[in-house]
Design a protein around this motif. Sequence first.
Motif, PDB file in Angstrom:
ATOM      1  N   GLU A  55       0.359 -75.177  -2.113  1.00 21.47           N
ATOM      2  CA  GLU A  55       1.373 -76.186  -1.837  1.00 21.47           C
ATOM      3  C   GLU A  55       1.243 -77.318  -2.857  1.00 21.47           C
ATOM      4  O   GLU A  55       0.147 -77.597  -3.361  1.00 21.47           O
ATOM      5  CB  GLU A  55       1.236 -76.761  -0.422  1.00 21.47           C
ATOM      6  CG  GLU A  55       1.859 -75.918   0.654  1.00 21.47           C
ATOM      7  CD  GLU A  55       3.375 -75.819   0.565  1.00 21.47           C
ATOM      8  OE1 GLU A  55       4.003 -76.746  -0.016  1.00 21.47           O
ATOM      9  OE2 GLU A  55       3.932 -74.829   1.067  1.00 21.47           O
ATOM     10  N   ARG A  71       4.250 -75.778   6.066  1.00 17.22           N
ATOM     11  CA  ARG A  71       4.564 -74.556   5.322  1.00 17.22           C
ATOM     12  C   ARG A  71       3.288 -73.854   4.855  1.00 17.22           C
ATOM     13  O   ARG A  71       3.213 -72.624   4.832  1.00 17.22           O
ATOM     14  CB  ARG A  71       5.467 -74.868   4.128  1.00 17.22           C
ATOM     15  CG  ARG A  71       5.985 -73.629   3.417  1.00 17.22           C
ATOM     16  CD  ARG A  71       7.048 -73.966   2.393  1.00 17.22           C
ATOM     17  NE  ARG A  71       6.526 -74.792   1.307  1.00 17.22           N
ATOM     18  CZ  ARG A  71       7.271 -75.233   0.292  1.00 17.22           C
ATOM     19  NH1 ARG A  71       8.570 -74.932   0.240  1.00 17.22           N
ATOM     20  NH2 ARG A  71       6.746 -75.970  -0.653  1.00 17.22           N
ATOM     21  N   CYS A  97      10.748 -77.540   1.238  1.00 18.75           N
ATOM     22  CA  CYS A  97      10.468 -78.769   1.989  1.00 18.75           C
ATOM     23  C   CYS A  97      11.462 -79.866   1.624  1.00 18.75           C
ATOM     24  O   CYS A  97      11.984 -80.565   2.493  1.00 18.75           O
ATOM     25  CB  CYS A  97       9.034 -79.222   1.731  1.00 18.75           C
ATOM     26  SG  CYS A  97       7.781 -78.081   2.371  1.00 18.75           S
TER      27      CYS A  97
END
Length: 283
Positions: free
Chosen positions: A34, A52, A207
């Motif tokens: 991420e 996520r 996102c």
Amino acid sequence: MGRIVYVHGHFVPEEEARIGLFDRGFLFGDAVYEVTALIGGRMIDNDLHLARLERSLKELGISLPFSREEIIEIQNGLIARNALQDGTVYLHVSRGEADRDFFHSDALVPLLVGFTQAKTLTGTKAQQNGIAVDLAEDPRWQRRDIKTAMLLGQVMAKQAARARGFDDVWLVEEGLVTEGASSTAHVITADGRILTRAASRATLPGCTQRAIARLCETEGFMLEERAFTPEEAQAAAEAFQTSASSLVMPVVRIGDRVVGDGKPGPTTRRLQTLYLEAAGVPS
């Protein structure tokens, strides 16, 4: 002395950082990652990124190596130790280390590494003037909803687009745009509808895309989640892409076609402003 990075439980100078030869992330791409943006010392949409991360790990059957609170402490530790104000915080979780074998043991211990990258994210020339994106066939596997470290398809597509004189690339499968190689694709129709693909295994759930969807709901923009063709994209009134590192990026050319009048449009400009305001970034 370079950056301070986080490797397997320790903050160390990047020159001293090591990962094992038999790390499955290195050998198989058996890892997820991420990237969270940092603007003015503030992490942007970090709750969405960590959610996520957890989802991607769950889909691969990898356990989360730390609690969410502990991961945030690690992120903040990296930010503080590197005195970072603007840039990104990268996290990478591999399944662990074991002798090379396609089959893996459920007893493997997941390994976390992290680092920061200093980068200007707001007010850039690209955000002011927009970028040109190429169109290319999507070369990736079928589980793009998992944010894995297997990025060779994206690397090849981006390199080919750059060689052709483009800034980035949108990928196409079965006649429909899937997403950018490292972003979510959006177009704005002549009647003001914002089109972007709905969540599925064909694309990564963005996102920044989710943050923009929230803004559309609160600010009254018409958001339509559906796939669109390259031809629809090229004929759109406006276009933009979103990601943690590019925020809301205007797209002014798609392939050989100029979008609109070749300048970032008013809806894109408004979304750029609203996104930063919602993130608490002072103008």
